[in-house]
Scaffold this active site. Structure first.
Site, PDB file in Angstrom:
ATOM      1  N   ASP A  66       6.982 -29.949  54.103  1.00 35.50           N
ATOM      2  CA  ASP A  66       8.129 -29.219  54.654  1.00 35.50           C
ATOM      3  C   ASP A  66       7.695 -28.374  55.850  1.00 35.50           C
ATOM      4  OD1 ASP A  66      10.825 -28.071  54.680  1.00 35.50           O
ATOM      5  OD2 ASP A  66       9.854 -26.278  53.898  1.00 35.50           O
ATOM      6  N   GLU A 134       9.214 -35.462  52.437  1.00 32.37           N
ATOM      7  CA  GLU A 134       8.385 -34.316  52.828  1.00 32.37           C
ATOM      8  C   GLU A 134       6.993 -34.416  52.228  1.00 32.37           C
ATOM      9  OE1 GLU A 134      11.690 -30.788  53.520  1.00 32.37           O
ATOM     10  OE2 GLU A 134      10.792 -31.025  51.538  1.00 32.37           O
TER      11      GLU A 134
END
Length: 338
Positions: A66, A134
């Site tokens: 992320d 992610e």
């Protein structure tokens, strides 16, 4: 040294040949450490532990990915739009890395089909694909470094799957649109929390409703406050466009509110100057009645008369003996009786 590493990669490749080929199609190069990518595709619903007894899943790689994805996309957006302001760049980056975009990419690229889970949460958790995407970025970063992540995003995502210019100039923030419309029309807008609960997988679910001038609008549910408010805003905007009776009800409520706010205040303020700051003593303890006041005045007058009739001759600097003082007091008392 290099030959030993190549031998291990070849051995691993033969063992996980299908996974290597699938990842090559997705990321555009072969992994060095295949175990990182296996972990990236392992959902938390699979209860696996390492040799130290700690759970093994893709949550840590998701956290790392992320952050890396945000940096990479921010870097690309900054270079792609020279001269654009910070707000524009932030909004564009947010749209590229938002959960719905990552979920769509994971589905289109085949990442979602490679996730290992218990099967029950796969259809329920709408974030599973985006989370794995992610985590995959996190695995690429640990395996190949930052520029490999940059290459993956540029060559596989922005060059083939997403038109960055189209995304940048497309407004998808329904909440911002609704707030802007409300402000222009001076409509009171509130987001009301209807429910907050936990699903069977431990994920939070929020439900919000839009209220316009106290008129109930539409509601939306999601795995975050932002998502639920966005859905509620989207559905409310659609109703405002498609249902004339709804928008009429909102403006009727606004007219009633403004009418009440603009009604004149009938009570005219008093102009008398009142010394309210003076503390009045309690009459029962300190004030005198009219009769008492008259008596006090009489006593004062008598005292003044006594002072006026005071005989100065009684004042003497001559020292008097005790016998003389007693004799003088007796004479004065005898004179008063007569």
């Amino acid at each position: 040294m290099l030959s030993n590493i190549l031998d291990r990669i070849k051995l691993s490749f033969r063992k996980d040949k299908e996974l290597y080929l699938s990842l090559y199609k997705i990321i555009g190069f072969y992994p060095h450490n295949i175990e990182l990518y296996k972990t990236a595709l392992l959902h938390k619903s699979i209860a696996r532990k390492n040799e130290k007894g700690k759970p093994v899943n893709n949550e840590r790689l998701e956290f790392l990915g992320d952050a890396i994805l945000g940096a990479v996309v921010g870097d690309i957006v900054f270079e792609h739009f020279p001269g654009k302001r910070e707000g524009f760049l932030t909004n564009t980056r947010s749209k590229l890395v938002k959960r719905e975009t990552l979920n769509k990419l994971a589905d289109e690229m085949g990442i979602k089909q490679m996730i290992i889970s218990n099967g029950h949460s796969s259809s329920h958790n709408s974030y599973m694909g985006g989370n794995a995407f992610e985590a995959l970025v996190g695995a690429i970063y640990l395996d190949r470094g930052y520029y490999a992540c940059m290459k993956f995003v540029q060559n596989r995502i922005l060059s083939q799957m997403i038109n960055i210019d189209k995304v940048a100039y497309k407004e998808v923030n329904f909440k911002s649109k609704l707030i802007e419309w409300s402000q222009k029309n001076r409509i009171k807008l509130n987001f009301v929390l209807l429910e907050q609960k936990i699903d069977n997988n431990g994920s939070p679910i929020f439900s919000y409703r839009v209220d316009l001038e106290g008129v109930e609008g539409c509601s939306g549910s999601g795995y975050s406050k932002k998502e639920s408010q966005q859905l509620a805003s989207k559905y409310t905007l659609e109703d405002l466009r498609k249902k004339p009776q709804f928008i009429d009800e909102v403006f009727a409520a606004k007219a009633e509110r403004t009418k009440m706010e603009e009604m004149p205040v009938m009570t005219v303020p008093d102009t008398e100057n009142k010394d309210n700051f003076i503390i009045v003593q309690d009459k029962s303890d300190h004030d005198l009645s009219s009769q008492e006041a008259e008596d006090e005045n009489l006593k004062l007058n008598d005292l003044e008369n006594e002072i006026d009739e005071f005989d100065l001759s009684s004042i003497s600097a001559k020292a008097m003996s005790r016998e003389e003082i007693i004799a003088a007091a007796e004479a004065a008392a005898f004179a008063e009786e007569n």
